[in-house]
Design a protein around this motif. Structure first.
Motif, PDB file in Angstrom:
ATOM      1  N   PRO A 117    -102.320  16.373  77.408  1.00 50.22           N
ATOM      2  CA  PRO A 117    -101.654  17.474  76.715  1.00 50.22           C
ATOM      3  C   PRO A 117    -102.125  17.565  75.262  1.00 50.22           C
ATOM      4  O   PRO A 117    -102.520  16.572  74.662  1.00 50.22           O
ATOM      5  CB  PRO A 117    -100.174  17.117  76.793  1.00 50.22           C
ATOM      6  N   MET A 118    -102.092  18.769  74.723  1.00 49.72           N
ATOM      7  CA  MET A 118    -102.511  18.986  73.345  1.00 49.72           C
ATOM      8  C   MET A 118    -101.495  18.357  72.398  1.00 49.72           C
ATOM      9  O   MET A 118    -100.286  18.502  72.577  1.00 49.72           O
ATOM     10  CB  MET A 118    -102.599  20.485  73.068  1.00 49.72           C
ATOM     11  N   GLY A 119    -102.007  17.651  71.409  1.00 51.75           N
ATOM     12  CA  GLY A 119    -101.140  17.043  70.409  1.00 51.75           C
ATOM     13  C   GLY A 119    -100.836  18.012  69.280  1.00 51.75           C
ATOM     14  O   GLY A 119    -101.449  19.074  69.146  1.00 51.75           O
ATOM     15  N   ARG A 120     -99.886  17.662  68.449  1.00 55.36           N
ATOM     16  CA  ARG A 120     -99.485  18.521  67.337  1.00 55.36           C
ATOM     17  C   ARG A 120    -100.643  18.738  66.374  1.00 55.36           C
ATOM     18  O   ARG A 120    -100.831  19.838  65.850  1.00 55.36           O
ATOM     19  CB  ARG A 120     -98.279  17.907  66.604  1.00 55.36           C
ATOM     20  N   GLY A 121    -101.449  17.710  66.126  1.00 58.33           N
ATOM     21  CA  GLY A 121    -102.589  17.842  65.226  1.00 58.33           C
ATOM     22  C   GLY A 121    -103.589  18.875  65.721  1.00 58.33           C
ATOM     23  O   GLY A 121    -104.112  19.675  64.928  1.00 58.33           O
ATOM     24  N   ASP A 122    -103.863  18.866  67.024  1.00 58.66           N
ATOM     25  CA  ASP A 122    -104.774  19.853  67.604  1.00 58.66           C
ATOM     26  C   ASP A 122    -104.201  21.257  67.487  1.00 58.66           C
ATOM     27  O   ASP A 122    -104.919  22.215  67.189  1.00 58.66           O
ATOM     28  CB  ASP A 122    -105.060  19.531  69.073  1.00 58.66           C
ATOM     29  N   LEU A 123    -102.912  21.387  67.714  1.00 65.66           N
ATOM     30  CA  LEU A 123    -102.264  22.691  67.584  1.00 65.66           C
ATOM     31  C   LEU A 123    -102.350  23.194  66.147  1.00 65.66           C
ATOM     32  O   LEU A 123    -102.662  24.365  65.904  1.00 65.66           O
ATOM     33  CB  LEU A 123    -100.804  22.612  68.037  1.00 65.66           C
ATOM     34  N   ASP A 124    -102.103  22.313  65.191  1.00 63.97           N
ATOM     35  CA  ASP A 124    -102.187  22.697  63.780  1.00 63.97           C
ATOM     36  C   ASP A 124    -103.594  23.179  63.429  1.00 63.97           C
ATOM     37  O   ASP A 124    -103.766  24.169  62.710  1.00 63.97           O
ATOM     38  CB  ASP A 124    -101.788  21.534  62.873  1.00 63.97           C
ATOM     39  N   LYS A 125    -104.624  22.486  63.934  1.00 62.88           N
ATOM     40  CA  LYS A 125    -106.015  22.891  63.684  1.00 62.88           C
ATOM     41  C   LYS A 125    -106.298  24.269  64.272  1.00 62.88           C
ATOM     42  O   LYS A 125    -106.959  25.098  63.641  1.00 62.88           O
ATOM     43  CB  LYS A 125    -106.983  21.864  64.269  1.00 62.88           C
TER      44      LYS A 125
END
Length: 56
Positions: free
Chosen positions: A40-48
């Motif tokens: 699953p996508m992490g919060r850091g990836d979503l922020d990027k």
């Protein structure tokens, strides 16, 4: 792996015989790889992503 086992695997994955025969070796390996499930996508990836493609 035998052809019969590959066909059984394809059918278990919902791949029709005609689609199975059109698959490349690379596609087959991708579909049957043990690590084919993406994490699953992490919060850091979503922020990027949000920074790279902001909503207007």
């Amino acid at each position: 792996m035998t052809w019969a086992a590959m066909m059984r695997t394809a059918l278990a994955l919902g791949i029709a015989p005609d689609a199975f025969w059109r698959l490349s070796v690379r596609e087959w390996r991708m579909l049957t790889a043990a690590d084919a499930v993406a994490a699953p996508m992490g919060r850091g990836d979503l922020d990027k992503m949000m920074e790279a493609w902001p909503d207007d």
